[in-house]
Design a protein around this motif. Structure first.
Motif, PDB file in Angstrom:
ATOM      1  N   LEU A  33       1.424  -4.627   2.718  1.00 20.20           N
ATOM      2  CA  LEU A  33       0.660  -3.509   2.159  1.00 20.20           C
ATOM      3  C   LEU A  33       1.591  -2.497   1.495  1.00 20.20           C
ATOM      4  CD1 LEU A  33      -2.033  -2.036   1.780  1.00 20.20           C
ATOM      5  CD2 LEU A  33      -1.713  -1.041   4.066  1.00 20.20           C
ATOM      6  N   ASP A  34       2.714  -2.191   2.147  1.00 20.53           N
ATOM      7  CA  ASP A  34       3.678  -1.253   1.561  1.00 20.53           C
ATOM      8  C   ASP A  34       4.234  -1.796   0.245  1.00 20.53           C
ATOM      9  OD1 ASP A  34       3.353   0.507   3.660  1.00 20.53           O
ATOM     10  OD2 ASP A  34       5.058  -0.274   4.798  1.00 20.53           O
ATOM     11  N   GLN A  35       4.535  -3.093   0.238  1.00 19.10           N
ATOM     12  CA  GLN A  35       5.082  -3.711  -0.972  1.00 19.10           C
ATOM     13  C   GLN A  35       4.065  -3.641  -2.105  1.00 19.10           C
ATOM     14  OE1 GLN A  35       6.513  -7.662  -0.285  1.00 19.10           O
ATOM     15  NE2 GLN A  35       7.054  -8.031  -2.424  1.00 19.10           N
ATOM     16  N   ALA A  36       2.795  -3.891  -1.781  1.00 18.95           N
ATOM     17  CA  ALA A  36       1.752  -3.851  -2.809  1.00 18.95           C
ATOM     18  C   ALA A  36       1.536  -2.437  -3.328  1.00 18.95           C
ATOM     19  CB  ALA A  36       0.447  -4.401  -2.232  1.00 18.95           C
ATOM     20  N   LEU A  37       1.645  -1.457  -2.446  1.00 21.82           N
ATOM     21  CA  LEU A  37       1.440  -0.066  -2.856  1.00 21.82           C
ATOM     22  C   LEU A  37       2.509   0.415  -3.829  1.00 21.82           C
ATOM     23  CD1 LEU A  37       0.348   1.560   0.541  1.00 21.82           C
ATOM     24  CD2 LEU A  37      -1.044   1.334  -1.516  1.00 21.82           C
ATOM     25  N   HIS A  38       3.711  -0.162  -3.739  1.00 21.49           N
ATOM     26  CA  HIS A  38       4.807   0.254  -4.620  1.00 21.49           C
ATOM     27  C   HIS A  38       4.839  -0.534  -5.928  1.00 21.49           C
ATOM     28  CE1 HIS A  38       6.224   2.059  -0.824  1.00 21.49           C
ATOM     29  NE2 HIS A  38       6.834   2.921  -1.615  1.00 21.49           N
ATOM     30  N   THR A  39       3.858  -1.393  -6.122  1.00 16.69           N
ATOM     31  CA  THR A  39       3.764  -2.125  -7.384  1.00 16.69           C
ATOM     32  C   THR A  39       3.334  -1.165  -8.495  1.00 16.69           C
ATOM     33  OG1 THR A  39       3.116  -4.109  -6.162  1.00 16.69           O
ATOM     34  CG2 THR A  39       2.686  -4.082  -8.549  1.00 16.69           C
ATOM     35  N   PRO A  40       3.981  -1.196  -9.663  1.00 22.50           N
ATOM     36  CA  PRO A  40       3.592  -0.292 -10.761  1.00 22.50           C
ATOM     37  C   PRO A  40       2.126  -0.476 -11.153  1.00 22.50           C
ATOM     38  CG  PRO A  40       5.711  -1.326 -11.227  1.00 22.50           C
ATOM     39  CD  PRO A  40       5.165  -2.012 -10.010  1.00 22.50           C
ATOM     40  N   ASN A  41       1.458   0.637 -11.419  1.00 26.86           N
ATOM     41  CA  ASN A  41       0.069   0.671 -11.883  1.00 26.86           C
ATOM     42  C   ASN A  41      -0.896  -0.036 -10.929  1.00 26.86           C
ATOM     43  OD1 ASN A  41       0.937   1.942 -14.317  1.00 26.86           O
ATOM     44  ND2 ASN A  41       1.491  -0.088 -15.141  1.00 26.86           N
ATOM     45  N   VAL A  42      -0.596  -0.002  -9.648  1.00 34.76           N
ATOM     46  CA  VAL A  42      -1.473  -0.651  -8.675  1.00 34.76           C
ATOM     47  C   VAL A  42      -2.794   0.115  -8.569  1.00 34.76           C
ATOM     48  CG1 VAL A  42      -0.556   0.673  -6.715  1.00 34.76           C
ATOM     49  CG2 VAL A  42      -1.620  -1.554  -6.310  1.00 34.76           C
TER      50      VAL A  42
END
Length: 619
Positions: A33-42
């Protein structure tokens, strides 16, 4: 990231995982979840992140049901709340604020037509985001309710409900009727296993968060001018009160309930609930700042020019008028002089002798007005118990009488002494009221079925707060004697001075006189039945659980004071309503007659206090 997501999804589907494996899967899901949240323009509200949050919720559900003991010890409910639910609520709220600010900026443009278009579009977007937030809150409510039901059934906390009975439709009904938790036991119940106690602690926390969800649903579904109407908050208050009923000795739910009373501008119940959060066995320390906030608001409202002339039916002014003049001011004064408050609030000047003299006169008027209002019926029983308990909570805080307090610096002894005087004068006046009623009934020599019939309707109204005061006094005397050799001399002196102040102001003599009066009355009304053997001071200071067993372990009648004060941790560490399973319990006189039970308990505590108070002089 796809590899991580696949691993997490596979783990969620594994129903055979043990506690250690579930913990690892929760950690992996959190990292995903943390990794996905730091994805650009998520897209925070997109299906991908929603799926990851649902995975985390499912893993926490399995962990909580499988091992509630370990989950409670590691506070898994809070981790689930702050990982998968609360951040989403905050994101929705931030989005709504963002649109509101944009709409306000658009209305300030010079072009009237353009301004109207922007305002209409902003209102449309706000409505859409509110609807999405409402949907999320409703779904989260269902998730937590199903978890409560599953925990209750899995660990035999709902004996009247067979496994498999609670279907989805029933849970939707429970979300509004709150029937789901009506049959749950309290964590203070004697015959529970350690796992059941841990499960009830988890259930209480889940119910608290269910109350939070209901509160957010109200905040984002009603108009601002409806916020002070009590009926608006019934669902949230219902969840918070059920959380308190399940685990009354845990302070967080008391604090959250007080937040609702702040919305309603109800200073009496709000201050009471905040003090309950601070004096429970598991204290909720943030309630200190919240208590000062509600008192700041209440004092401003009461002191506002023309406020007292308004015929208010609710709000801070109404609470002031129902109690007595200066009620809010006294609560404000005692709250701001408490030792904990001085850590974060500008230190107040010590109470000067002239100011103390004026305050003493104010206290005397307040005590007289309060008891007069109680005996006349102008103040209801529930309000009476809360208002008087607040005085005891204030004194417990001011004199560092909370269990675990190891304060080594002197505080404003004058304020604590005045608080003690307030408790003593109120109890003294209540003793006189009861004694006067008993004496008058005996003089008339009318036919009486029991000792409790000696009490008039007006004197019966003061018995419950008087019992509460006497128990607190006995508990504080036990604490002072226990700490006399273990704390710094200055701290022992402070506590001893406070107890001497409680003993004085006519209270010790009125306790002795009322005790003798009740014994004489028993000899006339109930000659064939001997008085219940009193608990001695030596027994009480050696083992307060013996007193607890006598007070709460035998009778079956539910009293208002038990509902309001269950879970309150008294100065010596005794928890109101808790009885140790190892302590024998004798049959209680009075049966299911609440007035007879109170008569019996009053005599028991009068005897104890009459023995305990003289010992304070020796210390």
């Amino acid at each position: 990231m796809a590899g991580v997501d696949t691993t997490v999804s596979q783990g969620v589907g594994d129903t055979t995982a043990n506690t250690a494996e579930l913990t690892k899967m929760i950690r992996s899901a959190g990292e995903a979840l943390d990794q996905a949240l730091h994805t650009p323009n998520v897209d925070y509200f997109g299906t991908h992140l929603e799926g990851l949050r649902n995975d985390i919720l499912e893993l926490f559900r399995r962990l909580l049901v499988r091992n509630p003991f370990s989950s409670h010890r590691k506070d898994a409910v809070s981790k689930m709340w702050f990982r998968a639910i609360y951040p989403t609520i905050e994101q929705y709220r931030a989005k709504i604020r963002q649109v509101e600010i944009a709409g306000q900026a658009g209305r300030s443009t010079d072009n009237a037509k353009s301004s109207d278009v922007i305002a209409v579009e902003a209102r449309k977007q706000i409505s859409q985001w509110r609807a999405r937030l409402h949907t999320f809150l409703h779904a989260s409510t269902g998730t937590l309710l199903r978890l409560v039901a599953e925990l209750a059934e899995a660990h035999a906390l709902m004996p009247s409900t067979a496994p498999g009975v609670l279907d989805r439709q029933t849970l939707d009904t429970h979300a509004y009727g709150l029937e789901l938790v009506d049959s749950l036991k309290s964590e203070l119940h004697v015959g529970l296993t350690p796992v059941q106690r841990a499960t009830l602690a988890i259930v209480s926390k889940l119910l608290t968060h269910l109350g939070d969800l209901a509160r957010y649903r109200t905040l984002y579904a009603k108009k601002p001018n409806d916020m002070d109407a009590s009926h608006v908050w019934q669902l949230a208050k219902g969840f918070y009160r059920n959380a308190i009923r399940v685990a009354p000795h845990r302070g967080q739910a008391h604090n959250q309930l007080a937040v609702i009373f702040g919305y309603e501008r109800n200073s009496l119940e709000g201050v009471f609930a905040y003090y309950r959060a601070l004096t429970s066995q598991y204290r909720f320390i943030p309630a200190e700042a919240n208590l000062r906030t509600i008192l700041d608001n209440a004092l401003r409202a009461v002191d506002k020019p023309g406020a007292r002339s308004v015929d208010a039916t609710s709000g801070y002014v109404y609470c002031e008028q129902r109690m007595y003049d200066k009620f809010t001011m006294l609560r404000y004064l005692f709250a701001y002089h408490q030792p904990q408050a001085k850590e974060t609030v500008k230190q107040l000047a010590p109470l000067l002798p002239e100011a103390e003299t004026a305050l003493v006169a104010e206290i005397r008027r307040a005590c007289t007005a309060f008891v007069r209002g109680v005996t006349s019926g102008a103040i209801e029983e529930r309000q009476t118990i809360m208002a008087h308990a607040i005085q005891l909570f204030e004194l417990q805080q001011l004199a560092c009488f909370n269990p675990g307090d190891k304060e080594t610096r002197m505080h404003d002894t004058a304020i604590a002494r005045v608080s003690a005087m307030s408790v003593a004068l109120t109890a003294h006046t209540m003793c006189q009221s009861v004694q006067s009623s008993v004496t008058e009934s005996m003089r008339r020599a009318r036919e009486l079925k029991s000792e409790a019939d000696l009490l008039s309707r007006s004197s019966r109204r003061v018995v419950a707060p008087l019992i509460t005061t006497l128990l607190w006094i006995v508990s504080a005397c036990v604490r002072v004697e226990r700490d006399s050799d273990s704390l710094e001399h200055s701290v022992t002196q402070l506590k001893s001075q406070i107890m001497c102040a409680v003993r004085d102001h006519g209270l010790q003599s009125s306790i002795a006189q009322l005790k003798q009066c009740m014994e004489d009355a028993h000899g006339r009304v109930n000659r064939r039945t001997p008085l219940v053997q009193a608990i001695t001071w030596d027994q009480a200071r050696a083992s307060m659980p013996v007193v607890a067993a006598r007070l709460w372990g035998a009778h079956r009648v539910q009293r208002t004071e038990d509902e309001l004060l269950a879970g309150w941790q008294l100065p010596d560490g005794t928890v109101w309503g808790r009885v140790e399973p190892s302590v024998p319990r004798s049959a209680a006189p009075g049966g299911n007659d609440v007035h007879r039970v109170r008569w019996w308990q009053l005599h028991c505590l009068l005897s104890l206090a009459n023995e305990a108070l003289p010992h304070m002089m020796d210390l």
